[in-house]
Design an enzyme around this catalytic site. Structure first.
Site, PDB file in Angstrom:
ATOM      1  N   LYS A 173      38.707  46.915  47.382  1.00  0.00           N
ATOM      2  CA  LYS A 173      38.799  45.815  48.353  1.00  0.00           C
ATOM      3  C   LYS A 173      40.215  45.256  48.278  1.00  0.00           C
ATOM      4  CE  LYS A 173      37.949  41.306  48.661  1.00  0.00           C
ATOM      5  NZ  LYS A 173      39.075  41.047  49.586  1.00  0.00           N
ATOM      6  N   GLU A 248      41.166  40.573  34.940  1.00  0.00           N
ATOM      7  CA  GLU A 248      42.603  40.324  34.729  1.00  0.00           C
ATOM      8  C   GLU A 248      42.930  39.085  35.543  1.00  0.00           C
ATOM      9  OE1 GLU A 248      44.838  42.044  32.989  1.00  0.00           O
ATOM     10  OE2 GLU A 248      43.594  43.748  32.433  1.00  0.00           O
ATOM     11  N   CYS A 282      51.718  37.003  37.861  1.00  0.00           N
ATOM     12  CA  CYS A 282      50.717  36.485  36.919  1.00  0.00           C
ATOM     13  C   CYS A 282      51.347  36.212  35.561  1.00  0.00           C
ATOM     14  CB  CYS A 282      49.565  37.462  36.790  1.00  0.00           C
ATOM     15  SG  CYS A 282      50.095  39.116  36.334  1.00  0.00           S
ATOM     16  N   GLU A 381      48.914  26.786  37.154  1.00  0.00           N
ATOM     17  CA  GLU A 381      49.530  28.055  37.575  1.00  0.00           C
ATOM     18  C   GLU A 381      49.962  27.874  39.029  1.00  0.00           C
ATOM     19  OE1 GLU A 381      47.114  31.537  38.386  1.00  0.00           O
ATOM     20  OE2 GLU A 381      48.654  32.811  37.515  1.00  0.00           O
TER      21      GLU A 381
END
Ligand code: NAD
Length: 489
Positions: A173, A248, A282, A381
Site C-alpha cells: 500500500k 518501524e 525518521c 517529531e
C-alpha cells in the site's frame, strides 16, 4: 494530468475512485491516483493469496526467485533517474537525493537476491530413537507492506525484497501522499517477469484500504513504516487475523556534541541530520545536545552555514532545501515553533516561510535554543528542518537527557575520544548509533528502533526470519510398525 492505475494480479486496472496528488513545490495537482476501495483491497489480497498457494511462484526454486530479484534490481538501477524524478515531483524531496536513493535501492534487491537460496533449516540431534527430525524455513504467507510518503522506494524495498526472497507474496500500500514512484516500480516488477499476483501495488486511505488489508483473514504479516497513531490502529486491526506485525515508527533522535569533537565535522553532522531531506527523515537528529564549552562556536557556525543554504525548486541542482510534503506539515511547524517560543525557547535563525518562494510548501531551516526538554519542539517529531539545541555540562547528564524520550530510533555522537564513543553508544537506548557521522544506511546493516520507534528490524541478514516460519518434520525411521499407544508394554 497523468492518470495512474492499480497493479493487481499482474494487470494495471482502473480504480473506481480517484484523488489528486499535489506537487509540493507549487501546491498544484499534477496526477490522478486510484483510491483503493474495499473491493480493490480484497482483490489485491486474494490475488497475492492465489499466487502463493495456486500459482507457479511456490514451484520456483529459491535460486530462481533470487534471479528475478536480481533482474528487478537491474531494472531499478537502469531507471533510477526516472524513478527519482517522479518521486521528487510527487513528494518535493530534492531530485539529487531521490535519484541517488533510487539507484541505491537496487542494492537492497541485489542483497536479498543473493540471500534467497541461503535460507536453510537444520537437522536436529533429537532425543528419541529411530527418529529423523529436521526444520525448514517456510514463507510466512501474504505480506502487506504499508509505507509512508517520505521514502517510498527505499522503505518498500526493505520489505518487498526480503519478503520475496523468502518466498512470500506481497501487497504494497503506497502512501496516498506521494504514491507515484511505486506505480513506476510496478511497471518494472511486471517487466522483470514475476508471476501475476506475486507483487500487487495499490494506494488509498487508511479507511477503507488500510483497514481491509491489515485485518484480512488471508494476510499473515503486516510490515508497517509510519507514525505511532496509525501503528496503534494496525495493531488493533490485526486482532482480527492475528497477523504478525513489524513496526518501524517515528523518532526524535539525539545528537550529542562533546567539546572534544572535530567541530566542522559535528556542524556538518547537525546540518545533514536536520536539513537533509528538508528535515523530513525518521532519523532526523533534531534534539542537538552541545557541550557548554563549545556551544557558542557551534551556534555561530550553524548560523553562518544557514546563510548559504539555498531554498528552492527540488528539481534544481543548486537547491539544498526543498518544500515540505504537505501544507499541514508547514502549519504544524509554525504552531510548534510559536508554542516553543512562548515557553521560553530562543529563535536563533529561520522560523518563517521563505519570502522568495511565492507558492509551494516551504519552511526555512530553523535553530531554536531550548533551556530544557520540556519545550514543545524538543518533545515533538516535526518532520521539518528545525533544530532544538540544548546545552549540557556532563556526560552522565547528557545520556539521561538523550534517553528521556518516548522514541529510540537513531542517535549521533561526535567526539574524538574512542573510549567515550563506546561508553556513550552502549548507554543510548536507540537502534542505531552513528559516531562522527550521521544518516548512513546499508542493506547489510539492520535498521530499527527501541521504545515507540517500534522494535522491529529491517535490512541485514536476520530480517529474513521475519518473513519465514520454521516447519519441523518428524520421520519415523524404524522398520517396526508404530507402537499401539493403548498397549502398555
Ligand atoms: P502515517 O502513519 O500517517 O502513514 C503511513 C501509512 O499508513 C500511509 O500509507 C497511510 O495511508 C497508512 N495508513 C493510514 N491509516 C491507516 C490504517 N488505519 N490502517 C493501515 N494503514 C493506514 O505516516 P506518514 O505521515 O506517511 O509518515 C511519517 C511517519 O513515518 C513519521 O512518524 C516517521 O518518523 C515515520 N517513518 C519511520 C521510518 C522508520 O524506518 N522507522 C521511516 C520513515 C518514516
Amino acid at each position: 494530468m497523468e492518470k495512474y492505475k492499480h497493479y493487481i494480479n499482474g494487470k494495471f486496472i482502473e480504480g473506481s475512485e480517484y484523488f489528486d496528488s499535489i506537487d509540493p513545490s507549487n501546491g498544484k495537482p499534477w496526477a490522478l491516483f486510484p483510491a483503493a476501495n474495499e473491493e480493490d483491497s480484497n482483490f489485491a489480497v486474494e490475488s497475492a493469496y492465489n499466487a502463493l498457494f495456486k500459482g507457479p511462484w511456490s514451484k520456483l526454486t529459491a535460486t530462481q526467485r533470487g534471479k528475478l530479484l536480481h533482474k528487478l534490481g537491474d531494472l531499478i538501477s537502469e531507471n533510477a533517474n526516472h524513478l527519482g524524478d517522479i518521486e521528487t515531483k510527487d513528494s518535493g524531496k530534492l531530485r539529487a537525493e531521490t535519484r541517488s536513493q533510487s539507484g541505491y535501492v537496487a542494492d537492497y534487491y541485489y542483497y536479498y537476491a543473493g540471500l534467497a537460496d541461503k535460507i536453510q533449516g537444520d537437522v536436529l540431534p533429537i532425543d528419541k530413537p529411530d527418529m529423523r527430525v529436521f526444520t525448514t524455513r517456510e514463507p510466512i504467507g501474504v505480506v502487506v507492506a504499508i509505507v509512508p510518503w517520505n521514502a517510498q522506494m527505499f522503505l518498500s524495498a526493505t520489505k518487498i525484497a526480503p519478503a520475496l526472497a523468502a518466498g512470500n507474496t506481497v501487497v504494497v500500500k503506497a502512501s496516498e501522499q506521494a504514491p507515484a514512484a511505486l506505480f513506476k516500480l510496478a511497471e518494472l516488477i511486471d517487466q522483470a517477469g514475476f508471476p501475476p499476483g506475486v507483487v500487487n501495488i495499490i494506494t488509498g486511505y487508511g479507511e477503507p484500504c488500510g483497514r481491509v488489508l491489515t485485518s484480512h483473514p488471508k494476510v499473515a504479516s503486516v510490515a508497517f513504516t509510519g507514525g505511532c497513531d496509525v501503528a496503534k490502529m494496525i495493531v488493533k486491526n490485526t486482532a482480527e487475523n492475528f497477523a504478525h506485525v513489524s513496526l518501524e515508527l517515528g523518532g526524535k533522535s539525539p545528537m550529542i556534541i562533546f567539546d572534544d569533537c572535530e567541530i566542522d565535522s559535528a556542524v556538518n553532522g547537525i546540518v545533514a541530520g536536520n536539513f537533509g531531506a528538508s528535515g523530513q527523515s525518521c532519523v532526523a537528529g533534531s534534539r542537538v545536545f552541545v557541550h557548554r564549552n563549545i556551544y557558542k562556536q557551534i551556534v555561530e557556525k550553524l548560523e553562518k552555514e544557514s546563510k548559504n543554504i539555498v531554498i528552492g525548486d527540488p528539481l534544481d541542482k543548486r537547491t539544498h532545501v526543498g518544500p515540505l510534503a504537505t501544507l499541514a506539515q508547514v502549519e504544524r511547524a509554525k504552531d510548534v515553533l510559536k508554542e516553543s517560543i512562548s515557553q521560553g525557547a530562543e529563535l536563533v535563525f529561520g522560523g518563517n516561510i521563505p519570502k522568495h518562494m511565492k507558492s509551494g510548501w516551504y519552511f526555512e531551516p530553523t535553530l531554536l535554543l531550548c533551556h530544557d526538554q520540556s519545550i514543545k519542539s524538543v518533545q515533538t517529531e516535526l518532520f521539518a528542518p528545525v533544530i532544538s539545541l540544548i546545552i549540557f555540562d556532563s556526560e552522565d547528564e547528557v545520556i539521561d537527557m538523550a534517553n528521556d524520550s518516548e522514541f529510540g530510533l537513531g542517535a549521533g555522537v561526535f567526539t574524538q575520544n574512542l573510549a567515550r564513543a563506546h561508553r556513550v553508544s552502549q548507554q543510548i537506548r536507540s537502534g542505531i548509533v552513528w559516531i562522527n557521522t550521521y544518516r548512513a544506511i546499508s542493506p547489510i546493516s539492520p535498521f530499527g528502533g527501541f521504545k515507540n520507534s517500534g522494535g522491529s528490524r529491517e535490512a541485514g541478514l536476520d530480517v529474513i526470519y521475519e518473513y519465514t516460519r520454521t516447519k519441523t518434520t518428524w520421520i519415523n525411521t524404524s522398520s517396526e510398525p508404530m507402537a499401539n499407544p493403548f498397549v502398555i508394554r
